[in-house]
Design a protein around this motif. Structure first.
Motif, PDB file in Angstrom:
ATOM      1  N   THR A  91       9.715  19.820  41.512  1.00 37.03           N
ATOM      2  CA  THR A  91      11.142  20.141  41.361  1.00 37.03           C
ATOM      3  C   THR A  91      11.739  20.425  42.732  1.00 37.03           C
ATOM      4  O   THR A  91      12.917  20.179  42.985  1.00 37.03           O
ATOM      5  N   LEU A  92      10.893  20.953  43.663  1.00 35.40           N
ATOM      6  CA  LEU A  92      11.353  21.267  45.013  1.00 35.40           C
ATOM      7  C   LEU A  92      11.816  20.032  45.786  1.00 35.40           C
ATOM      8  O   LEU A  92      12.470  20.154  46.820  1.00 35.40           O
ATOM      9  N   GLY A  93      11.492  18.865  45.290  1.00 37.58           N
ATOM     10  CA  GLY A  93      11.957  17.632  45.928  1.00 37.58           C
ATOM     11  C   GLY A  93      13.475  17.512  45.927  1.00 37.58           C
ATOM     12  O   GLY A  93      14.034  16.682  46.629  1.00 37.58           O
ATOM     13  N   PHE A  94      14.152  18.363  45.158  1.00 30.65           N
ATOM     14  CA  PHE A  94      15.633  18.293  45.139  1.00 30.65           C
ATOM     15  C   PHE A  94      16.242  18.821  46.429  1.00 30.65           C
ATOM     16  O   PHE A  94      17.388  18.554  46.750  1.00 30.65           O
ATOM     17  N   LEU A  95      15.432  19.585  47.195  1.00 31.03           N
ATOM     18  CA  LEU A  95      15.946  20.167  48.439  1.00 31.03           C
ATOM     19  C   LEU A  95      16.060  19.102  49.522  1.00 31.03           C
ATOM     20  O   LEU A  95      15.283  18.159  49.558  1.00 31.03           O
ATOM     21  N   PRO A  96      17.029  19.260  50.428  1.00 31.68           N
ATOM     22  CA  PRO A  96      17.101  18.340  51.557  1.00 31.68           C
ATOM     23  C   PRO A  96      15.892  18.541  52.481  1.00 31.68           C
ATOM     24  O   PRO A  96      15.363  19.630  52.500  1.00 31.68           O
ATOM     25  N   PRO A 105      16.621  12.129  37.441  1.00 28.36           N
ATOM     26  CA  PRO A 105      16.193  13.246  36.605  1.00 28.36           C
ATOM     27  C   PRO A 105      14.774  13.652  37.029  1.00 28.36           C
ATOM     28  O   PRO A 105      13.945  12.790  37.341  1.00 28.36           O
ATOM     29  N   THR A 106      14.534  14.954  37.099  1.00 29.79           N
ATOM     30  CA  THR A 106      13.202  15.384  37.501  1.00 29.79           C
ATOM     31  C   THR A 106      12.688  16.370  36.467  1.00 29.79           C
ATOM     32  O   THR A 106      13.278  16.517  35.399  1.00 29.79           O
ATOM     33  N   GLN A 159      13.568  28.654  34.643  1.00 31.97           N
ATOM     34  CA  GLN A 159      14.869  27.972  34.601  1.00 31.97           C
ATOM     35  C   GLN A 159      15.924  28.755  33.838  1.00 31.97           C
ATOM     36  O   GLN A 159      17.091  28.401  33.859  1.00 31.97           O
ATOM     37  N   ASN A 160      15.516  29.791  33.083  1.00 33.74           N
ATOM     38  CA  ASN A 160      16.515  30.653  32.453  1.00 33.74           C
ATOM     39  C   ASN A 160      15.896  32.041  32.277  1.00 33.74           C
ATOM     40  O   ASN A 160      14.717  32.248  32.562  1.00 33.74           O
ATOM     41  N   GLU A 161      16.707  33.006  31.820  1.00 33.43           N
ATOM     42  CA  GLU A 161      16.178  34.356  31.617  1.00 33.43           C
ATOM     43  C   GLU A 161      16.423  34.815  30.174  1.00 33.43           C
ATOM     44  O   GLU A 161      16.816  35.941  29.923  1.00 33.43           O
ATOM     45  N   GLN A 162      16.156  33.901  29.242  1.00 32.78           N
ATOM     46  CA  GLN A 162      16.371  34.224  27.827  1.00 32.78           C
ATOM     47  C   GLN A 162      15.550  35.450  27.424  1.00 32.78           C
ATOM     48  O   GLN A 162      14.462  35.689  27.940  1.00 32.78           O
ATOM     49  N   ASP A 163      16.118  36.202  26.480  1.00 32.97           N
ATOM     50  CA  ASP A 163      15.499  37.452  26.031  1.00 32.97           C
ATOM     51  C   ASP A 163      14.762  37.174  24.718  1.00 32.97           C
ATOM     52  O   ASP A 163      15.376  37.042  23.659  1.00 32.97           O
ATOM     53  N   ASN A 164      13.450  37.067  24.790  1.00 28.30           N
ATOM     54  CA  ASN A 164      12.680  36.626  23.630  1.00 28.30           C
ATOM     55  C   ASN A 164      12.483  37.692  22.565  1.00 28.30           C
ATOM     56  O   ASN A 164      11.827  37.439  21.565  1.00 28.30           O
ATOM     57  N   ARG A 165      13.077  38.883  22.775  1.00 23.87           N
ATOM     58  CA  ARG A 165      12.996  39.859  21.687  1.00 23.87           C
ATOM     59  C   ARG A 165      13.661  39.313  20.432  1.00 23.87           C
ATOM     60  O   ARG A 165      13.282  39.663  19.317  1.00 23.87           O
ATOM     61  N   TYR A 166      14.633  38.398  20.645  1.00 22.34           N
ATOM     62  CA  TYR A 166      15.319  37.835  19.477  1.00 22.34           C
ATOM     63  C   TYR A 166      14.402  36.965  18.627  1.00 22.34           C
ATOM     64  O   TYR A 166      14.673  36.768  17.449  1.00 22.34           O
ATOM     65  N   TYR A 167      13.349  36.428  19.222  1.00 24.32           N
ATOM     66  CA  TYR A 167      12.402  35.650  18.405  1.00 24.32           C
ATOM     67  C   TYR A 167      11.722  36.545  17.362  1.00 24.32           C
ATOM     68  O   TYR A 167      11.398  36.096  16.264  1.00 24.32           O
ATOM     69  N   GLY A 189      16.182  14.755  43.091  1.00 23.33           N
ATOM     70  CA  GLY A 189      16.157  15.589  41.889  1.00 23.33           C
ATOM     71  C   GLY A 189      17.584  15.906  41.511  1.00 23.33           C
ATOM     72  O   GLY A 189      18.285  16.584  42.246  1.00 23.33           O
ATOM     73  N   ASP A 190      18.044  15.351  40.389  1.00 23.18           N
ATOM     74  CA  ASP A 190      19.451  15.487  40.023  1.00 23.18           C
ATOM     75  C   ASP A 190      19.672  16.189  38.691  1.00 23.18           C
ATOM     76  O   ASP A 190      20.797  16.583  38.387  1.00 23.18           O
ATOM     77  N   PHE A 191      18.632  16.323  37.884  1.00 23.73           N
ATOM     78  CA  PHE A 191      18.860  16.892  36.545  1.00 23.73           C
ATOM     79  C   PHE A 191      17.532  17.405  36.020  1.00 23.73           C
ATOM     80  O   PHE A 191      16.551  16.662  35.990  1.00 23.73           O
ATOM     81  N   VAL A 192      17.510  18.692  35.648  1.00 26.85           N
ATOM     82  CA  VAL A 192      16.297  19.202  34.984  1.00 26.85           C
ATOM     83  C   VAL A 192      16.699  20.348  34.073  1.00 26.85           C
ATOM     84  O   VAL A 192      17.434  21.244  34.470  1.00 26.85           O
ATOM     85  N   ILE A 193      16.249  20.292  32.829  1.00 24.93           N
ATOM     86  CA  ILE A 193      16.549  21.400  31.918  1.00 24.93           C
ATOM     87  C   ILE A 193      15.301  22.023  31.317  1.00 24.93           C
ATOM     88  O   ILE A 193      15.276  23.208  31.060  1.00 24.93           O
ATOM     89  N   CYS A 194      14.274  21.252  31.114  1.00 24.32           N
ATOM     90  CA  CYS A 194      13.064  21.835  30.518  1.00 24.32           C
ATOM     91  C   CYS A 194      11.901  20.885  30.704  1.00 24.32           C
ATOM     92  O   CYS A 194      12.079  19.773  31.184  1.00 24.32           O
ATOM     93  N   MET A 195      10.727  21.328  30.321  1.00 22.37           N
ATOM     94  CA  MET A 195       9.532  20.499  30.418  1.00 22.37           C
ATOM     95  C   MET A 195       9.742  19.194  29.634  1.00 22.37           C
ATOM     96  O   MET A 195      10.088  19.229  28.454  1.00 22.37           O
ATOM     97  N   GLY A 196       9.499  18.093  30.280  1.00 26.83           N
ATOM     98  CA  GLY A 196       9.574  16.789  29.616  1.00 26.83           C
ATOM     99  C   GLY A 196      10.956  16.155  29.643  1.00 26.83           C
ATOM    100  O   GLY A 196      11.106  14.987  29.275  1.00 26.83           O
ATOM    101  N   SER A 197      11.959  16.897  30.086  1.00 20.84           N
ATOM    102  CA  SER A 197      13.329  16.378  29.980  1.00 20.84           C
ATOM    103  C   SER A 197      13.592  15.214  30.934  1.00 20.84           C
ATOM    104  O   SER A 197      14.537  14.450  30.739  1.00 20.84           O
ATOM    105  N   SER A 198      12.757  15.055  31.972  1.00 28.21           N
ATOM    106  CA  SER A 198      12.980  13.942  32.904  1.00 28.21           C
ATOM    107  C   SER A 198      13.014  12.619  32.147  1.00 28.21           C
ATOM    108  O   SER A 198      13.905  11.798  32.372  1.00 28.21           O
TER     109      SER A 198
END
Lengths: 618, 197
Positions: free
Chosen positions: A406-411, A399-400, A124-132, A416-425
């Protein structure tokens, strides 16, 4: 015997990057390993799971990444070599223990692997974990190839032990999912009996203790910085006044680019493999030998900013560039041609890129988005919820969560109207139901529910929210390749060593007042039950139980019995227009079912207004 | 050795990753350096799956647009979709048996005419080998062997320089024993079809 337990050093074999990582762990004598699966890391744990069944290795699929890291932290503080692996966003879940484990450290080697996903092939994102590494205070290693990552695993454990500090090993998808030849080394026999020696002034992080620990952490990092100066993973290749500083897979694109451009004798490349703390002395010496420097790193300007700061300290005023509109992007992944062209532009090398293929006369090719499988129970559940809401004239928002569904959002399902991370539904449903007057129906898979859905549901009951949560219980972590989760019947896999947690009992125990269970392949009955749940004011939970079709086929629990479209079809196309199972195809204007892929869930047969879809008689 | 860049495109479930592994094994047996890259995860749910295989001395394991020496397509529309990976010198091998995207089934797209696909591929590249790999796989006894039929066609062209024996040995090592006879038959049929193409 598992192929990665082969004890013939010198054997050469083609391995996937993730297999090479697992083999590296075994060669390092890893005794204890934990994870929560996530692409692109999943095959590492799959191989360790398999090997744990025929070796002394302890392996577990933990409930989520935070749990995995805490379990691992205890083992690494009991004297066992410990490996904890996850995808990049998993490290966000584990960030709380991570940041303070940095203070506490370890008594045996511990490697934390973060599998980053530039270009988001499966994330869902391409964060750069070198910063961790920088954020928390961890030495970090970054491989450039499959063969190197196996060796790096062993060094990572040694490094961790020499500092008493976990080491972050950061990969990207192109390491995890590349294949190359790897030569087996010796397998170190692990110490498997741990012992915890009480040390409260290191291990109990009350403020007075932590103040001292932070001082020690900075001392460890100072020592790590010295080790980075002499590490074999940081090296200069070639000589010349053109300077390139690079890391990871970009290093090989640079090598190929320099060769293609014929500037091998003009270019020095500094490859950073031990990249936190960065070796300041080494970088300054490198800069002094160059007229101009280009920093080539996917993701954020992690090295570039540090290199510029080192130059400032030394009063070096040569041009140093990396990320800019004309040069490299912070977006997505790089490729060999792009790197070659940027190098040529930056150092003023004559270079004519090959003409681009003219594709103006290519007809538009229909897209082929990923789709829920034939016989996937999620499709049935989505259809039923949609139908129930429609019949009740409800405008629902959905929210999904993260999984196949998550693929259920496709026609045409469009669920599926909103998803940001695991558990966010679940938690976002709490917010939507308070912030709006819309009816909220959210979806979460069983593995994700255990991962981080339960806390949201506790919140919903406590704060008296109003929504319907549909738990898609398909008995497995499907998306990442069928890993177990706490609700899985491990006896099916031949294990009598695991417990099993019943989702319905949890939901009831949490005090959810309206709980129902549906079998989604019984369409009408399911719709009726879902309607009752939607009518309920308060938190209602519908548990939709049907094993993942792929998983069930693999276990031979499901014997496909294909259906067919009979002559009674009058061409409503409700089947295609509402559920769009991939087994449907249209030939000469008529709907057909591909008998090779239909598993016989019979959902389409139940929604056909003419009852035209029937079992195929063989 | 000279670098040869091969891209394989397929639809999830067609056995592309196994075909790549067989080629990797064949490279090992033949003493040719190789690096391969593939994409897993969400794409496998009926989406497009791509493998990049780099034989020879180059270090990278992925292939930039326009730089494939060979494009092997398991499905004609997918082969055409990957045309931007090719240049005028690229050799293309494609299956002609179609797999309709469900977007077509629900009326959100028109599947291109396969003869037109072949013409376009032929006109824009150095050469096209096309065959109905599904028909041949069924003839060999299993629709699952489409990947091995196409491997046969690839090897027949000779562009990789692998001997038939080495590839057969790689198939033995990398495929399930229960499917071996069917796969070897499929391989032969693929080779023969490419010869006639």
């Amino acid at each position: 015997m598992h192929k990665l337990l082969n004890d013939s050093p010198g054997d050469k074999i083609m391995l996937l990057g993730n297999e090479a990582i697992a083999r590296g762990a075994v060669e390092a004598g890893v005794a204890f390993a934990t994870t929560y699966p996530g692409t692109p890391s999943s095959e590492i744990s799959l191989n360790l799971f398999q090997m744990s069944q025929e070796s002394d290795l302890y392996f577990e699929y933990s409930t989520n990444e935070k749990v995995a890291l805490e379990v691992a932290a205890a083992a690494a503080n009991s004297g066992l070599r410990t490996f904890c692996m996850m995808k990049h966003v998993g490290l966000n879940v584990a960030a709380d223990p991570l940041m303070t484990l940095a203070y506490v450290g370890v008594t045996a080697g511990m490697v934390i692997l973060t599998a980053d996903d530039p270009a988001m092939f499966s994330s869902q994102n391409e964060q750069d974990n070198r910063y961790y590494a920088k954020f928390g205070g961890f030495p970090m290693l970054e491989p450039s190839s499959v063969a190197e990552v196996k060796e790096m695993m062993k060094d990572a454990f040694e490094l961790s032990e020499s500092l008493g500090q976990p080491v972050l090993l950061r990969t990207t998808t192109r390491i995890n999912h590349s294949n190359a030849f790897v030569t087996f080394g010796d397998i170190k026999k692990p110490d498997i009996q741990g012992r915890f020696i009480r040390d409260p002034h290191r291990c109990v992080t009350v403020p007075t203790v932590s103040r001292g620990l932070h001082v020690k952490l900075l001392e460890k990092l100072e020592k790590a910085g010295q080790l980075a100066e002499s590490s074999g993973f940081n090296f200069v290749q070639g000589s010349g006044k053109f300077g390139i500083i690079t890391n990871g897979v970009s290093f090989h694109y640079v090598e190929d680019g320099i060769k293609d451009l014929g500037i091998e004798d003009k270019t020095s490349v500094l490859r950073m493999g031990f990249s936190n703390p960065l070796p300041g002395k080494m970088i300054k010496a490198f800069l002094k030998g160059c007229d101009k420097v280009l920093v080539i790193e996917e993701g954020e300007p992690f090295m570039e900013e540090a290199v510029k700061a080192f130059a400032q300290e030394e009063g070096i005023v040569i041009p140093i560039n990396g990320k800019s509109k004309e040069l490299f992007s912070r977006l997505f992944e790089y490729d060999p041609a792009m790197v070659r062209e940027k190098i040529a532009n930056y150092f003023d090398i004559e270079y004519t890129p090959a003409p681009k293929m003219d594709i103006t006369d290519i007809p538009e090719i229909p897209i082929r988005p990923p789709n829920l499988c034939s016989g996937c129970s999620h499709r049935a559940t989505f259809y039923e919820v949609k139908k129930a809401a429609k019949e009740m004239d409800m405008d629902i928002i959905c929210p999904t969560d993260i999984g196949c569904y998550t693929l259920g959002f496709l026609p045409p399902l469009s669920m599926g109207d909103f998803v940001i991370c695991m558990g966010s539904s679940v938690s976002s449903s709490c917010g939507f139901s308070k912030a709006t007057d819309q009816k909220v129906v959210s979806f979460i898979g069983d593995s994700t529910f255990f991962h981080s859905g339960i806390t949201g549901l506790v919140n919903a009951v406590f704060n008296n929210h109003n929504f319907t949560l549909v738990i898609l219980e398909n008995d497995i972590t499907a998306m990442t390749g069928h890993q177990p989760h706490p609700g899985v019947d491990m006896m099916r896999h031949g294990f009598d060593t695991h417990g099993r947690i019943n989702i319905e009992k949890i939901v009831r125990a949490l005090g959810v007042e309206h709980v129902s269970v549906v079998k989604p392949f019984k369409v009408k009955k399911s719709i009726d039950i879902i309607k009752q749940a939607l009518e309920f004011k308060g938190v209602s939970v519908v548990i939709s139980q049907e094993p993942c079709a792929l998983y069930a086929k693999g276990l031979k629990l499901l014997k496909p019995k294909a259906f067919m479209v009979s002559d009674q079809c009058t061409d409503h196309k409700d089947c295609i227009n509402t559920i769009a199972c991939p087994s449907f195809y249209v030939e000469d204007g008529r709907v057909n079912i591909d008998a090779d892929t239909c598993v016989g869930c019979a959902v389409c047969a139940q929604i056909c207004p003419e009852n035209a879809i029937r079992p195929l008689k063989k | 050795m000279e670098t040869i860049r091969l891209i394989i495109v397929a639809v999830g479930g067609q056995g592309n990753l196994l075909a790549s592994k067989v080629l990797g094994e064949a490279a090992l047996i033949s003493g040719v350096p190789v690096r391969m890259s593939e994409i897993h995860g969400m794409a496998q749910r009926g989406g497009v799956v791509e493998s990049a295989i780099v034989f020879g001395d180059a270090k990278s394991s992925i292939i930039s647009d326009g730089e494939a020496d060979i494009l092997l397509g398991f499905e004609p529309a997918e082969t055409l979709r990957a045309i931007n990976r090719c240049n005028k010198k690229t050799m293309v091998i494609t299956n002609t048996a179609t797999l309709m995207p469900f977007t077509v089934a629900i009326g959100r797209g028109i599947y291109p005419d396969v003869e037109n696909v072949k013409e376009l591929l032929r006109a824009k590249t150095a050469g096209l080998v096309s065959l109905d790999a599904m028909k041949l796989a069924k003839e060999a006894g299993s629709p699952m062997s489409v990947n091995i039929v196409l491997l046969g066609a690839l090897i027949q062209t000779g562009v990789l320089g692998f001997s038939k024996e080495n590839v057969i040995e790689a198939i033995r090592r990398r495929t399930k024993p229960a499917f071996l006879e069917k796969n070897l038959h499929a391989f032969e049929l693929g080779m023969k079809a490419a010869q006639l193409s």
